[in-house]
Design a protein around this motif. Structure first.
Motif, PDB file in Angstrom:
ATOM      1  N   ASP A   5      49.070  37.034  50.667  1.00 33.73           N
ATOM      2  CA  ASP A   5      48.063  37.033  51.719  1.00 33.73           C
ATOM      3  C   ASP A   5      46.833  36.309  51.200  1.00 33.73           C
ATOM      4  OD1 ASP A   5      47.001  37.522  54.250  1.00 33.73           O
ATOM      5  OD2 ASP A   5      47.767  39.561  54.265  1.00 33.73           O
ATOM      6  N   ASP A   6      45.813  36.198  52.062  1.00 35.44           N
ATOM      7  CA  ASP A   6      44.591  35.483  51.716  1.00 35.44           C
ATOM      8  C   ASP A   6      43.520  36.432  51.185  1.00 35.44           C
ATOM      9  OD1 ASP A   6      45.531  32.990  52.564  1.00 35.44           O
ATOM     10  OD2 ASP A   6      44.895  33.333  54.617  1.00 35.44           O
ATOM     11  N   ALA A   7      42.703  35.933  50.302  1.00 34.78           N
ATOM     12  CA  ALA A   7      41.511  36.655  49.854  1.00 34.78           C
ATOM     13  C   ALA A   7      40.455  35.607  49.518  1.00 34.78           C
ATOM     14  CB  ALA A   7      41.820  37.520  48.638  1.00 34.78           C
ATOM     15  N   MET A   8      39.219  36.061  49.270  1.00 36.97           N
ATOM     16  CA  MET A   8      38.175  35.107  48.932  1.00 36.97           C
ATOM     17  C   MET A   8      37.197  35.718  47.948  1.00 36.97           C
ATOM     18  SD  MET A   8      38.284  36.230  52.328  1.00 36.97           S
ATOM     19  CE  MET A   8      39.104  34.717  52.776  1.00 36.97           C
ATOM     20  N   ALA A   9      36.756  34.882  47.011  1.00 38.10           N
ATOM     21  CA  ALA A   9      35.773  35.280  46.016  1.00 38.10           C
ATOM     22  C   ALA A   9      34.533  34.416  46.190  1.00 38.10           C
ATOM     23  CB  ALA A   9      36.336  35.109  44.608  1.00 38.10           C
ATOM     24  N   PHE A  10      33.390  35.066  46.370  1.00 39.53           N
ATOM     25  CA  PHE A  10      32.104  34.367  46.423  1.00 39.53           C
ATOM     26  C   PHE A  10      31.424  34.465  45.061  1.00 39.53           C
ATOM     27  CE2 PHE A  10      32.933  35.000  50.871  1.00 39.53           C
ATOM     28  CZ  PHE A  10      32.312  33.935  51.513  1.00 39.53           C
ATOM     29  N   PHE A  11      30.709  33.413  44.701  1.00 37.64           N
ATOM     30  CA  PHE A  11      30.059  33.327  43.391  1.00 37.64           C
ATOM     31  C   PHE A  11      28.576  33.022  43.536  1.00 37.64           C
ATOM     32  CE2 PHE A  11      34.417  31.740  43.023  1.00 37.64           C
ATOM     33  CZ  PHE A  11      34.920  32.564  42.027  1.00 37.64           C
ATOM     34  N   GLU A  12      27.807  33.529  42.580  1.00 38.44           N
ATOM     35  CA  GLU A  12      26.457  33.022  42.349  1.00 38.44           C
ATOM     36  C   GLU A  12      26.415  32.438  40.943  1.00 38.44           C
ATOM     37  OE1 GLU A  12      24.130  36.444  44.887  1.00 38.44           O
ATOM     38  OE2 GLU A  12      23.040  35.475  43.244  1.00 38.44           O
ATOM     39  N   PHE A  13      25.687  31.325  40.831  1.00 35.39           N
ATOM     40  CA  PHE A  13      25.621  30.597  39.572  1.00 35.39           C
ATOM     41  C   PHE A  13      24.183  30.536  39.060  1.00 35.39           C
ATOM     42  CE2 PHE A  13      28.744  28.384  42.373  1.00 35.39           C
ATOM     43  CZ  PHE A  13      29.907  28.694  41.686  1.00 35.39           C
ATOM     44  N   ALA A  14      24.049  30.524  37.743  1.00 32.48           N
ATOM     45  CA  ALA A  14      22.752  30.225  37.128  1.00 32.48           C
ATOM     46  C   ALA A  14      23.024  29.657  35.746  1.00 32.48           C
ATOM     47  CB  ALA A  14      21.881  31.473  37.035  1.00 32.48           C
ATOM     48  N   ASP A  15      22.376  28.531  35.439  1.00 29.32           N
ATOM     49  CA  ASP A  15      22.457  27.937  34.103  1.00 29.32           C
ATOM     50  C   ASP A  15      23.889  27.684  33.660  1.00 29.32           C
ATOM     51  OD1 ASP A  15      19.684  28.123  34.027  1.00 29.32           O
ATOM     52  OD2 ASP A  15      19.772  30.165  33.213  1.00 29.32           O
ATOM     53  N   GLY A  16      24.707  27.235  34.591  1.00 31.97           N
ATOM     54  CA  GLY A  16      26.066  26.853  34.219  1.00 31.97           C
ATOM     55  C   GLY A  16      27.012  28.019  33.998  1.00 31.97           C
ATOM     56  N   LEU A  17      26.622  29.208  34.433  1.00 23.67           N
ATOM     57  CA  LEU A  17      27.490  30.382  34.313  1.00 23.67           C
ATOM     58  C   LEU A  17      27.575  31.100  35.650  1.00 23.67           C
ATOM     59  CD1 LEU A  17      26.220  31.831  30.896  1.00 23.67           C
ATOM     60  CD2 LEU A  17      28.402  30.646  31.316  1.00 23.67           C
ATOM     61  N   ILE A  18      28.583  31.925  35.789  1.00 24.31           N
ATOM     62  CA  ILE A  18      28.746  32.765  36.977  1.00 24.31           C
ATOM     63  C   ILE A  18      28.000  34.073  36.737  1.00 24.31           C
ATOM     64  CG2 ILE A  18      30.408  34.079  38.344  1.00 24.31           C
ATOM     65  CD1 ILE A  18      32.468  31.813  37.635  1.00 24.31           C
ATOM     66  N   THR A  19      27.075  34.398  37.629  1.00 21.07           N
ATOM     67  CA  THR A  19      26.258  35.605  37.449  1.00 21.07           C
ATOM     68  C   THR A  19      26.649  36.720  38.419  1.00 21.07           C
ATOM     69  OG1 THR A  19      24.580  34.737  38.948  1.00 21.07           O
ATOM     70  CG2 THR A  19      24.288  34.293  36.600  1.00 21.07           C
ATOM     71  N   GLN A  20      27.375  36.371  39.477  1.00 20.90           N
ATOM     72  CA  GLN A  20      27.782  37.385  40.461  1.00 20.90           C
ATOM     73  C   GLN A  20      29.098  36.937  41.075  1.00 20.90           C
ATOM     74  OE1 GLN A  20      25.785  40.165  42.140  1.00 20.90           O
ATOM     75  NE2 GLN A  20      27.635  40.602  43.317  1.00 20.90           N
ATOM     76  N   VAL A  21      30.012  37.885  41.243  1.00 21.74           N
ATOM     77  CA  VAL A  21      31.272  37.643  41.946  1.00 21.74           C
ATOM     78  C   VAL A  21      31.424  38.744  42.986  1.00 21.74           C
ATOM     79  CG1 VAL A  21      33.779  37.373  41.747  1.00 21.74           C
ATOM     80  CG2 VAL A  21      32.299  36.683  39.838  1.00 21.74           C
ATOM     81  N   THR A  22      31.724  38.356  44.215  1.00 22.67           N
ATOM     82  CA  THR A  22      31.940  39.329  45.294  1.00 22.67           C
ATOM     83  C   THR A  22      33.226  38.937  45.976  1.00 22.67           C
ATOM     84  OG1 THR A  22      29.539  39.448  45.620  1.00 22.67           O
ATOM     85  CG2 THR A  22      30.940  40.388  47.361  1.00 22.67           C
ATOM     86  N   ASP A  23      34.216  39.823  45.970  1.00 23.86           N
ATOM     87  CA  ASP A  23      35.426  39.378  46.649  1.00 23.86           C
ATOM     88  C   ASP A  23      35.875  40.300  47.777  1.00 23.86           C
ATOM     89  OD1 ASP A  23      37.448  39.617  43.643  1.00 23.86           O
ATOM     90  OD2 ASP A  23      36.849  41.216  45.010  1.00 23.86           O
ATOM     91  N   PHE A  24      36.709  39.702  48.642  1.00 26.96           N
ATOM     92  CA  PHE A  24      37.162  40.352  49.883  1.00 26.96           C
ATOM     93  C   PHE A  24      38.670  40.201  49.998  1.00 26.96           C
ATOM     94  CE2 PHE A  24      32.760  39.177  50.711  1.00 26.96           C
ATOM     95  CZ  PHE A  24      32.250  40.342  51.265  1.00 26.96           C
ATOM     96  N   TRP A  25      39.300  41.283  50.494  1.00 27.60           N
ATOM     97  CA  TRP A  25      40.762  41.365  50.597  1.00 27.60           C
ATOM     98  C   TRP A  25      41.109  41.780  52.019  1.00 27.60           C
ATOM     99  CZ3 TRP A  25      43.099  39.820  46.109  1.00 27.60           C
ATOM    100  CH2 TRP A  25      42.264  39.752  44.991  1.00 27.60           C
ATOM    101  N   PRO A  26      41.060  40.840  52.968  1.00 30.50           N
ATOM    102  CA  PRO A  26      41.311  41.196  54.384  1.00 30.50           C
ATOM    103  C   PRO A  26      42.756  41.654  54.616  1.00 30.50           C
ATOM    104  CG  PRO A  26      40.273  39.021  54.195  1.00 30.50           C
ATOM    105  CD  PRO A  26      40.728  39.409  52.814  1.00 30.50           C
ATOM    106  N   GLU A  27      42.898  42.551  55.553  1.00 25.14           N
ATOM    107  CA  GLU A  27      44.193  43.144  55.907  1.00 25.14           C
ATOM    108  C   GLU A  27      44.727  42.574  57.223  1.00 25.14           C
ATOM    109  OE1 GLU A  27      46.218  45.520  54.896  1.00 25.14           O
ATOM    110  OE2 GLU A  27      45.167  45.886  53.025  1.00 25.14           O
ATOM    111  N   PRO A  28      46.029  42.455  57.367  1.00 29.01           N
ATOM    112  CA  PRO A  28      46.586  42.102  58.682  1.00 29.01           C
ATOM    113  C   PRO A  28      46.280  43.178  59.722  1.00 29.01           C
ATOM    114  CG  PRO A  28      48.250  41.888  56.948  1.00 29.01           C
ATOM    115  CD  PRO A  28      47.075  42.595  56.338  1.00 29.01           C
TER     116      PRO A  28
END
Lengths: 148, 148
Positions: B86-109
């Motif tokens: 199935d599909d999912a998505m990860a959102f990122f925030e970046f600072a100084d060439g690194l990932i500082t925040q990850v937020t992900d979602f796992w939608p259901e049928p």
């Protein structure tokens, strides 16, 4: 790319404003709208416009994060309806300054599985969160009312 | 921005490869990981690394759309586990060439509500789709097994 980001922003803003002329003006006449979770597809601007105009309830949309490049975009937004709120996201494809594809997702709350409590903290549910748009709840077998 | 897009791409690729050194090297030591659907938060690279290393099952990730700008990014990806996808998505925030925040979602049928059949076509379920990662299914009241 700035233009595509603005297309994504105006998509949400004109929906929120029920400014149907502005909203439809962002869309290619042959735009395709898909909801993968329900396996639904709407072909064409006219039907997609009608789908939104007929969508029941006093729903509201508030953008949280908008990202776009020369081909793709996304808006992660908060929706509000009937005193409830939650997150959703719309992905876009662009061509020639218009939106040619929209794919959106409506994730549901769920309880975490056991076994990771040693790594995780949890935050309290918002009094406004916890349920899908009410008219989206409900499954063919009637089980929807129990699902988060 | 190219750098941030590459960060997002490498995030998924190194997870898929279980290349933990490469993966951890993309993250700020104080990275915050959030799953809004389950209201879970993990603070810090070390715990987030352990969370992924301990994650059960032979899961696989395939990126579908990656978008990034100077501050935010997203990967819409397909996950596979135990013959399901199935599909999912990860959102990122970046600072100084690194990932500082990850937020992900796992939608259901879910099944669509009635009333829009005149606008919508549906596609058939994939034989591989239709269920969340098995270890994510299950609600505190035991209703999870019935939810899509």
């Amino acid at each position: 790319m700035g233009g595509n980001r603005e297309l994504a922003e105006r998509f949400i803003a004109s929906l929120e404003a029920r400014d149907w002329d502005a909203w439809a003006g962002l869309l290619h006449p042959a735009v395709v709208y898909e909801i993968p979770q329900s396996r639904e597809r709407i072909r064409g601007r006219d039907r997609y416009l009608r789908f939104n105009q007929e969508y029941p309830g006093d729903w509201h949309l508030r953008p949280k994060v908008t990202i776009a490049d020369e081909r793709h975009g996304v808006v992660w937004f908060e929706w509000l309806l009937d005193g409830r709120t939650d997150d959703a996201m719309a992905f876009f494809e662009f061509a020639d300054g218009l939106i040619t594809q929209v794919t959106d997702f409506w994730p549901e709350p769920y309880e975490p599985p056991p076994g990771r409590e040693h790594l995780v903290e949890r935050w309290l549910p918002s009094p406004r969160s916890g349920s899908r748009r009410s008219h989206r709840v409900g499954f063919a077998d009637g089980s929807g009312a129990r699902c988060p």
